[in-house]
Design an enzyme around this catalytic site. Structure first.
Site, PDB file in Angstrom:
ATOM      1  N   HIS A  45       0.855  -1.189   0.000  1.00 36.52           N
ATOM      2  CA  HIS A  45       0.000   0.000   0.000  1.00 36.52           C
ATOM      3  C   HIS A  45       0.891   1.239   0.000  1.00 36.52           C
ATOM      4  O   HIS A  45       1.695   1.436   0.904  1.00 36.52           O
ATOM      5  CB  HIS A  45      -0.922   0.006   1.218  1.00 36.52           C
ATOM      6  CG  HIS A  45      -2.129  -0.861   1.042  1.00 36.52           C
ATOM      7  ND1 HIS A  45      -3.275  -0.715   1.765  1.00 36.52           N
ATOM      8  CD2 HIS A  45      -2.363  -1.886   0.178  1.00 36.52           C
ATOM      9  CE1 HIS A  45      -4.173  -1.603   1.367  1.00 36.52           C
ATOM     10  NE2 HIS A  45      -3.638  -2.339   0.416  1.00 36.52           N
TER      11      HIS A  45
ATOM     12  N   TYR B   8      -9.345   5.737   6.990  1.00 38.51           N
ATOM     13  CA  TYR B   8      -9.543   6.101   8.405  1.00 38.51           C
ATOM     14  C   TYR B   8     -10.535   7.247   8.416  1.00 38.51           C
ATOM     15  O   TYR B   8     -10.282   8.291   7.805  1.00 38.51           O
ATOM     16  CB  TYR B   8      -8.238   6.586   9.025  1.00 38.51           C
ATOM     17  CG  TYR B   8      -7.188   5.504   9.237  1.00 38.51           C
ATOM     18  CD1 TYR B   8      -7.098   4.815  10.441  1.00 38.51           C
ATOM     19  CD2 TYR B   8      -6.266   5.186   8.235  1.00 38.51           C
ATOM     20  CE1 TYR B   8      -6.126   3.844  10.652  1.00 38.51           C
ATOM     21  CE2 TYR B   8      -5.290   4.209   8.435  1.00 38.51           C
ATOM     22  CZ  TYR B   8      -5.231   3.542   9.645  1.00 38.51           C
ATOM     23  OH  TYR B   8      -4.266   2.575   9.843  1.00 38.51           O
TER      24      TYR B   8
ATOM     25  N   PRO C 201      -4.937   0.954  18.592  1.00 32.87           N
ATOM     26  CA  PRO C 201      -4.621   0.383  17.272  1.00 32.87           C
ATOM     27  C   PRO C 201      -4.548   1.384  16.109  1.00 32.87           C
ATOM     28  O   PRO C 201      -3.974   1.059  15.073  1.00 32.87           O
ATOM     29  CB  PRO C 201      -5.742  -0.634  17.043  1.00 32.87           C
ATOM     30  CG  PRO C 201      -6.832  -0.272  17.998  1.00 32.87           C
ATOM     31  CD  PRO C 201      -6.185   0.408  19.157  1.00 32.87           C
TER      32      PRO C 201
ATOM     33  N   LYS D 217       0.490   0.250  14.988  1.00 39.54           N
ATOM     34  CA  LYS D 217       1.865   0.209  15.511  1.00 39.54           C
ATOM     35  C   LYS D 217       2.166  -0.953  16.459  1.00 39.54           C
ATOM     36  O   LYS D 217       3.333  -1.223  16.750  1.00 39.54           O
ATOM     37  CB  LYS D 217       2.193   1.531  16.234  1.00 39.54           C
ATOM     38  CG  LYS D 217       2.337   2.718  15.312  1.00 39.54           C
ATOM     39  CD  LYS D 217       3.610   2.659  14.492  1.00 39.54           C
ATOM     40  CE  LYS D 217       3.444   3.265  13.132  1.00 39.54           C
ATOM     41  NZ  LYS D 217       3.559   2.349  11.995  1.00 39.54           N
TER      42      LYS D 217
ATOM     43  N   TYR E 220       3.924   6.449   9.944  1.00 43.40           N
ATOM     44  CA  TYR E 220       3.036   5.343   9.549  1.00 43.40           C
ATOM     45  C   TYR E 220       3.845   4.178   8.967  1.00 43.40           C
ATOM     46  O   TYR E 220       3.584   3.013   9.288  1.00 43.40           O
ATOM     47  CB  TYR E 220       1.972   5.823   8.551  1.00 43.40           C
ATOM     48  CG  TYR E 220       0.824   4.848   8.430  1.00 43.40           C
ATOM     49  CD1 TYR E 220      -0.354   5.030   9.149  1.00 43.40           C
ATOM     50  CD2 TYR E 220       0.929   3.703   7.626  1.00 43.40           C
ATOM     51  CE1 TYR E 220      -1.401   4.118   9.069  1.00 43.40           C
ATOM     52  CE2 TYR E 220      -0.096   2.783   7.537  1.00 43.40           C
ATOM     53  CZ  TYR E 220      -1.257   2.999   8.253  1.00 43.40           C
ATOM     54  OH  TYR E 220      -2.284   2.087   8.182  1.00 43.40           O
TER      55      TYR E 220
HETATM   56  P1  FAD Z   1       0.529 -11.351  21.905  1.00 44.12           P
HETATM   57  O1  FAD Z   1       0.106 -11.400  20.500  1.00 44.12           O
HETATM   58  O2  FAD Z   1      -0.451 -10.929  22.946  1.00 44.12           O
HETATM   59  O3  FAD Z   1       1.117 -12.774  22.274  1.00 44.12           O
HETATM   60  C1  FAD Z   1       1.406 -13.140  23.604  1.00 44.12           C
HETATM   61  C2  FAD Z   1       1.273 -14.649  23.751  1.00 44.12           C
HETATM   62  O4  FAD Z   1       1.628 -15.030  25.077  1.00 44.12           O
HETATM   63  C3  FAD Z   1      -0.161 -15.134  23.525  1.00 44.12           C
HETATM   64  O5  FAD Z   1      -0.157 -16.161  22.566  1.00 44.12           O
HETATM   65  C4  FAD Z   1      -0.610 -15.597  24.909  1.00 44.12           C
HETATM   66  O6  FAD Z   1      -1.521 -16.674  24.826  1.00 44.12           O
HETATM   67  C5  FAD Z   1       0.710 -15.979  25.555  1.00 44.12           C
HETATM   68  N1  FAD Z   1       0.690 -15.874  27.020  1.00 44.12           N
HETATM   69  C6  FAD Z   1       0.099 -14.949  27.793  1.00 44.12           C
HETATM   70  N2  FAD Z   1       0.324 -15.193  29.090  1.00 44.12           N
HETATM   71  C7  FAD Z   1       1.081 -16.307  29.143  1.00 44.12           C
HETATM   72  C8  FAD Z   1       1.643 -17.059  30.211  1.00 44.12           C
HETATM   73  N3  FAD Z   1       1.453 -16.709  31.474  1.00 44.12           N
HETATM   74  N4  FAD Z   1       2.376 -18.145  29.905  1.00 44.12           N
HETATM   75  C9  FAD Z   1       2.586 -18.494  28.613  1.00 44.12           C
HETATM   76  N5  FAD Z   1       2.063 -17.827  27.557  1.00 44.12           N
HETATM   77  C10 FAD Z   1       1.332 -16.747  27.831  1.00 44.12           C
HETATM   78  N6  FAD Z   1      -0.597  -4.024  15.532  1.00 44.12           N
HETATM   79  C11 FAD Z   1      -0.036  -3.604  14.364  1.00 44.12           C
HETATM   80  O7  FAD Z   1       1.201  -3.466  14.302  1.00 44.12           O
HETATM   81  N7  FAD Z   1      -0.774  -3.345  13.241  1.00 44.12           N
HETATM   82  C12 FAD Z   1      -2.130  -3.463  13.254  1.00 44.12           C
HETATM   83  O8  FAD Z   1      -2.761  -3.269  12.192  1.00 44.12           O
HETATM   84  C13 FAD Z   1      -2.783  -3.841  14.485  1.00 44.12           C
HETATM   85  N8  FAD Z   1      -4.102  -3.976  14.560  1.00 44.12           N
HETATM   86  C14 FAD Z   1      -4.672  -4.474  15.707  1.00 44.12           C
HETATM   87  C15 FAD Z   1      -6.026  -4.636  15.731  1.00 44.12           C
HETATM   88  C16 FAD Z   1      -6.636  -5.138  16.892  1.00 44.12           C
HETATM   89  C17 FAD Z   1      -8.136  -5.292  16.904  1.00 44.12           C
HETATM   90  C18 FAD Z   1      -5.839  -5.499  18.040  1.00 44.12           C
HETATM   91  C19 FAD Z   1      -6.489  -6.078  19.290  1.00 44.12           C
HETATM   92  C20 FAD Z   1      -4.475  -5.342  18.003  1.00 44.12           C
HETATM   93  C21 FAD Z   1      -3.879  -4.825  16.854  1.00 44.12           C
HETATM   94  N9  FAD Z   1      -2.507  -4.653  16.780  1.00 44.12           N
HETATM   95  C22 FAD Z   1      -1.939  -4.168  15.628  1.00 44.12           C
HETATM   96  C23 FAD Z   1      -1.650  -5.001  17.918  1.00 44.12           C
HETATM   97  C24 FAD Z   1      -0.972  -6.376  17.769  1.00 44.12           C
HETATM   98  O9  FAD Z   1      -1.944  -7.357  17.537  1.00 44.12           O
HETATM   99  C25 FAD Z   1      -0.166  -6.710  19.038  1.00 44.12           C
HETATM  100  O10 FAD Z   1       0.710  -5.633  19.307  1.00 44.12           O
HETATM  101  C26 FAD Z   1       0.648  -8.017  18.873  1.00 44.12           C
HETATM  102  O11 FAD Z   1      -0.202  -9.132  18.956  1.00 44.12           O
HETATM  103  C27 FAD Z   1       1.734  -8.150  19.959  1.00 44.12           C
HETATM  104  O12 FAD Z   1       2.355  -9.401  19.846  1.00 44.12           O
HETATM  105  P2  FAD Z   1       3.003 -10.108  21.111  1.00 44.12           P
HETATM  106  O13 FAD Z   1       3.574 -11.381  20.608  1.00 44.12           O
HETATM  107  O14 FAD Z   1       3.895  -9.152  21.820  1.00 44.12           O
HETATM  108  O15 FAD Z   1       1.775 -10.370  22.100  1.00 44.12           O
HETATM  109  C1  DHB Z   2      -5.788  -2.774  10.749  1.00 40.83           C
HETATM  110  C2  DHB Z   2      -5.756  -2.451  12.085  1.00 40.83           C
HETATM  111  C3  DHB Z   2      -5.319  -1.209  12.462  1.00 40.83           C
HETATM  112  O1  DHB Z   2      -5.261  -0.871  13.755  1.00 40.83           O
HETATM  113  C4  DHB Z   2      -4.915  -0.260  11.531  1.00 40.83           C
HETATM  114  O2  DHB Z   2      -4.510   0.960  11.936  1.00 40.83           O
HETATM  115  C5  DHB Z   2      -4.936  -0.592  10.213  1.00 40.83           C
HETATM  116  C6  DHB Z   2      -5.378  -1.866   9.818  1.00 40.83           C
HETATM  117  C7  DHB Z   2      -6.272  -4.108  10.331  1.00 40.83           C
HETATM  118  O3  DHB Z   2      -6.577  -4.933  11.193  1.00 40.83           O
HETATM  119  O4  DHB Z   2      -6.354  -4.352   9.121  1.00 40.83           O
END
Ligand code: FAD
Ligand code: DHB
Length: 389
Positions: free
Chosen positions: A72, A200, A292, A296, A384
């Site tokens: 994009h 957005y 979100p 980031k 971004y």
């Molecule tokens: P997590 O994905 O939370 O993984 C942590 C893991 O640890 C999980 O699998 C969990 O089950 C496990 N865990 C937890 N506690 C324990 C324990 N005690 N023992 C063992 N395992 C455990 N980010 C972006 O960059 N771009 C986007 O477009 C974006 N959109 C988003 C949209 C939504 C709706 C949401 C909710 C989030 C979005 N994010 C986005 C954020 C992104 O999803 C998170 O920042 C990302 O998942 C972080 O990854 P992580 O591995 O650090 O944590």
């Molecule tokens: C998506 C999520 C976001 O938070 C964003 O800023 C852009 C895209 C997505 O899930 O596609």
């Protein structure tokens, strides 16, 4: 069991770190509380910065991302009847890649399985011991059996609700938080995206986002009340509300259909400092959360993994502790900038329950400045597509 790096959490941070370390012959064991299917069922991020793409390449996991991801070159912002575009490639020379977090995680699991990497699923009662000593270890329970994992280092990649952050004593840990008075209701539907680039939207009825996963899979979000539950929203109610929040010409060509996933996420800004305590290092959502807006979260988790994996490879290859000693400082310097961008973008695009007429005028002034000022567009685009690391 003994390993070099015990990784708590099998989400994207933990898996990426495990795979990158493996490519440098550093052993790890990943401990995940849930099943693989559960982790893969969480629909989250969709937009990847080049930094994360490069890490996936280094991890040997970027083939599908390159063939199935979408470049994009810009994004659209709408408010009232106005809509304008921020051109990422014009301002930064770099696009972002639309490729779901679910797919990133799936590719990383496949690579770990191919390499014979050990991942323990369904672990309970994970406890970190001796993180501030030279002999840390982790205890946990799996299939009713107590286990112990000795290691050199522990990577806390267990997300916002994990145990790693809580292990850092309160007199060492400082937390900063802002909770927003609304959530995002998201749906996934097997329909063509309304537009080939993301939209957005700041509307008088609240924020909306039109995103996508592929040509026949759309992801849409609307700002909702914190007390709402996904089951309060029928698909029909969701589509009606989305149409009211996006420009009329877009609403007219929105293709609707049944949702295949529907969930609500609260919005929060959160940072914990420091991100290291002794031999424990926090990565990703375990250390920080962004709202979100601006995509980031996953990308900031990736920059943490970058700093930590370089610190650990320098330690094992040359005995240098400089990278791990400076991990927290380097990671946090970038984290705070992502926090600022996500907070600014969220503040500009959402309707707040207690918003005054003055606050509304400030949002419009911010949007009009962005629409008309190339320097502001460049600053937005740089943030971004991702600040360098
Ligand atoms: P997590 O994905 O939370 O993984 C942590 C893991 O640890 C999980 O699998 C969990 O089950 C496990 N865990 C937890 N506690 C324990 C324990 N005690 N023992 C063992 N395992 C455990 N980010 C972006 O960059 N771009 C986007 O477009 C974006 N959109 C988003 C949209 C939504 C709706 C949401 C909710 C989030 C979005 N994010 C986005 C954020 C992104 O999803 C998170 O920042 C990302 O998942 C972080 O990854 P992580 O591995 O650090 O944590
Ligand atoms: C998506 C999520 C976001 O938070 C964003 O800023 C852009 C895209 C997505 O899930 O596609």
């Amino acid at each position: 069991m003994k390993t070099q790096v015990a990784i708590i959490g099998g989400g994207p941070s933990g898996l990426l770190l495990a795979q990158l370390l493996h490519r440098h012959n550093i052993e790890s064991v990943v401990l995940e509380r849930k099943t693989k299917d559960y982790v893969l069922s969480r629909i989250r991020a969709g937009v990847l910065e080049q930094g994360l793409v490069k890490l996936m390449e280094e991890a040997g996991c970027a083939d599908r991302l390159h063939s199935e991801g979408y470049e994009h070159d810009g994004t659209l912002l709408s408010y009232g009847d106005e809509m304008f575009r921020i051109d990422f490639t014009e301002h930064t020379g770099t696009p972002v890649i639309v490729y779901g977090q679910t797919e990133v995680t799936r590719d990383l699991y496949a690579a770990r399985e191919k390499a014979g990497g050990l991942i323990e699923f369904n672990v309970d009662d994970v406890v970190i011991h001796g993180a501030d000593s030279d002999a840390p270890y982790v205890t946990y329970r799996v299939d009713g059996e107590d286990r112990r994992l000795d290691c050199d280092f522990i990577a806390g990649c267990d997300g916002f609700h994990g145990v790693s952050r809580q292990t850092i004593p309160l007199d060492v840990r400082r937390e900063y938080e802002k909770v927003y008075p609304f959530g995002w209701l998201g749906i996934l539907s097997e329909t063509p995206p309304v537009n080939h680039e993301l939209i957005y939207a700041n509307s008088p009825r609240g924020f909306a986002l039109c995103s996508m996963r592929n040509e026949n899979l759309s992801r849409y979000y609307i700002q909702c009340s914190l007390s709402d539950k996904p089951e309060d929203w029928t698909d029909e109610a969701f589509w009606q509300e989305l149409k009211r929040r996006i420009p009329a010409d877009q609403a007219a060509r929105l293709v609707t259909g049944p949702s295949i996933e529907k969930s609500i996420a609260p919005l929060r800004s959160f940072v914990t400092e420091p991100m290291r305590w002794g031999r424990l290092f926090l990565c990703g959502d375990a250390a920080h959360i962004v709202p979100p807006t601006g995509a980031k979260g996953l990308n900031t988790a990736a920059s943490d993994v970058h700093y930590l994996y370089h610190g650990l490879t320098d330690y094992y290859a040359r005995g240098s502790t400089e990278g791990i000693d400076r991990y927290s400082e380097k990671a946090l310097a970038r984290v705070w900038k992502a926090e600022r961008f996500s907070w600014w973008f969220s503040s500009m695009m959402h309707r707040y329950p207690d918003q005054s007429e003055f606050d509304l005028k400030m949002q419009v002034a911010d949007l009009e400045f962005l629409r008309s000022n190339k320097a502001a567009q460049k600053a937005m685009a740089e943030n971004y597509v991702g600040l360098p690391y």
